[in-house]
Every structure is written in structure tokens, then in C-alpha cells.
Enzyme design. Structure first.
Site, PDB file in Angstrom:
ATOM      1  CG  HIS A 238     -22.380  12.701 -20.144  1.00  0.00           C
ATOM      2  ND1 HIS A 238     -22.882  13.603 -19.239  1.00  0.00           N
ATOM      3  CD2 HIS A 238     -23.433  11.963 -20.558  1.00  0.00           C
ATOM      4  CE1 HIS A 238     -24.188  13.427 -19.121  1.00  0.00           C
ATOM      5  NE2 HIS A 238     -24.541  12.427 -19.908  1.00  0.00           N
TER       6      HIS A 238
ATOM      7  CE  LYS B  83     -33.225  13.406 -19.355  1.00  0.00           C
ATOM      8  NZ  LYS B  83     -31.761  13.256 -19.354  1.00  0.00           N
TER       9      LYS B  83
ATOM     10  NE  ARG C  60     -26.785   5.654 -16.800  1.00  0.00           N
ATOM     11  CZ  ARG C  60     -27.607   6.655 -16.681  1.00  0.00           C
ATOM     12  NH1 ARG C  60     -27.254   7.723 -16.041  1.00  0.00           N
ATOM     13  NH2 ARG C  60     -28.818   6.606 -17.187  1.00  0.00           N
TER      14      ARG C  60
ATOM     15  CB  SER D  76     -27.365  14.740 -16.114  1.00  0.00           C
ATOM     16  OG  SER D  76     -26.330  14.639 -17.049  1.00  0.00           O
TER      17      SER D  76
END
Length: 161
Positions: free
Chosen positions: A17, A41, A90, A128
């Protein structure tokens, strides 16, 4: 003045990040790191307020501000006069979802561009979720998160905070 928004849940913030935020800080006059609650989430490690505080301790640029918002990102962008939404990629697995979001955002607010920055190779696998899993299982996360907040993350993963 060019304003960009780097949105995310940042639960917790990782070196990946920070890589994207730092690079955006060099490309735009002002960057707003926007901590958003991700309704999909359910297992948040930190509250939104705690994530904001962890980001404050991790970011070293004067032109970066941390904020939170619980609504449509494009509405926030319009409100703040942002010209860009900066997203980190990514791998190809990120691209499909991010591309879909970018097209939707463009339809909702044609004045805001989505800018994709590819992560450094060393951060391609970093997320994360991975940090939380490694930490919860007792692994060393020091190579994945800012040193300023590693202890906070470790404490929370172990249920000490």
C-alpha cells in the site's frame, strides 16, 4: 492543483500500500488516502479510526492526507475535486475486478480517471489478508508492514489489544 484518491480498506496497511501511496504522492499535488469500509469483508482486524491512525504513523509525505468515507467513491471524488483514483495492481487476478470498478466509476463520474500503478515485484503477493493470516499463525510480518506499526498489528492478531 491535481488531487488523487488512493482508496482501500487498509486492514492493515502494508508496504505494498505504501509503495503505491508514495508513488502517487510524486505524481499528484495532493493525495487523499481514503479508508473505506468494505462491506464484503466481515473480519476486520482494526476499526476505520484505528486504520486511519496507523496510516498517519506510516506515511511520510506532506501532500498526503488521510480521510474516511462510507459511500460511493466517485461521489467523494467529485466532492473533493479529484482528477484521479489511484489503484495498485499486483497480478492479473486484481485487474479484472479493478477494471470493472474503473468502468463503473467512469460511467458514474466521467470527470475522474482511474490510474493503475503496478506494484513492485517484491510486493506482488502481498495483501492485508495474507499479513493477517501470517500474523495470526505466529509468523514474522516485519518484511510486509511498516516498522512503525508492526507491534500494533502483532498485538491485535494475538488478541492483546
Amino acid at each position: 492543483m491535481s488531487i488523487a484518491i488512493c482508496p482501500g480498506s487498509f486492514d492493515p496497511v502494508t508496504l505494498g500500500h505504501l509503495d503505491i501511496i508514495n508513488r502517487a504522492a510524486h505524481l499528484f499535488d495532493r493525495v487523499i488516502v481514503l479508508v473505506m469500509s468494505n462491506r464484503s469483508k466481515k473480519d476486520s482486524l482494526f476499526t476505520v479510526e484505528e486504520r486511519m491512525e496507523l496510516l498517519e504513523r506510516s506515511i511520510k509525505f506532506d501532500n498526503v492526507k488521510i480521510d474516511t468515507y462510507d459511500g460511493l467513491l466517485v461521489n467523494y471524488a467529485k466532492e473533493k475535486g479529484a482528477v484521479a483514483i489511484v489503484k495498485g495492481l499486483r497480478a492479473m487476478s486484481d485487474f479484472e475486478y479493478e477494471f470493472q470498478q474503473a468502468l463503473t466509476n467512469k460511467e458514474l463520474n466521467p470527470d475522474v480517471e482511474t490510474v493503475f500503478l503496478t506494484t513492485e515485484g517484491k510486493n506482488m503477493y502481498l495483501s492485508s489478508s495474507m499479513v493477517k493470516e501470517v500474523c495470526t499463525l505466529g509468523g514474522d510480518i516485519s518484511a510486509f508492514v511498516p516498522a512503525e506499526i508492526a507491534k500494533d498489528i502483532n498485538k491485535r492478531c494475538k488478541g492483546d489489544a
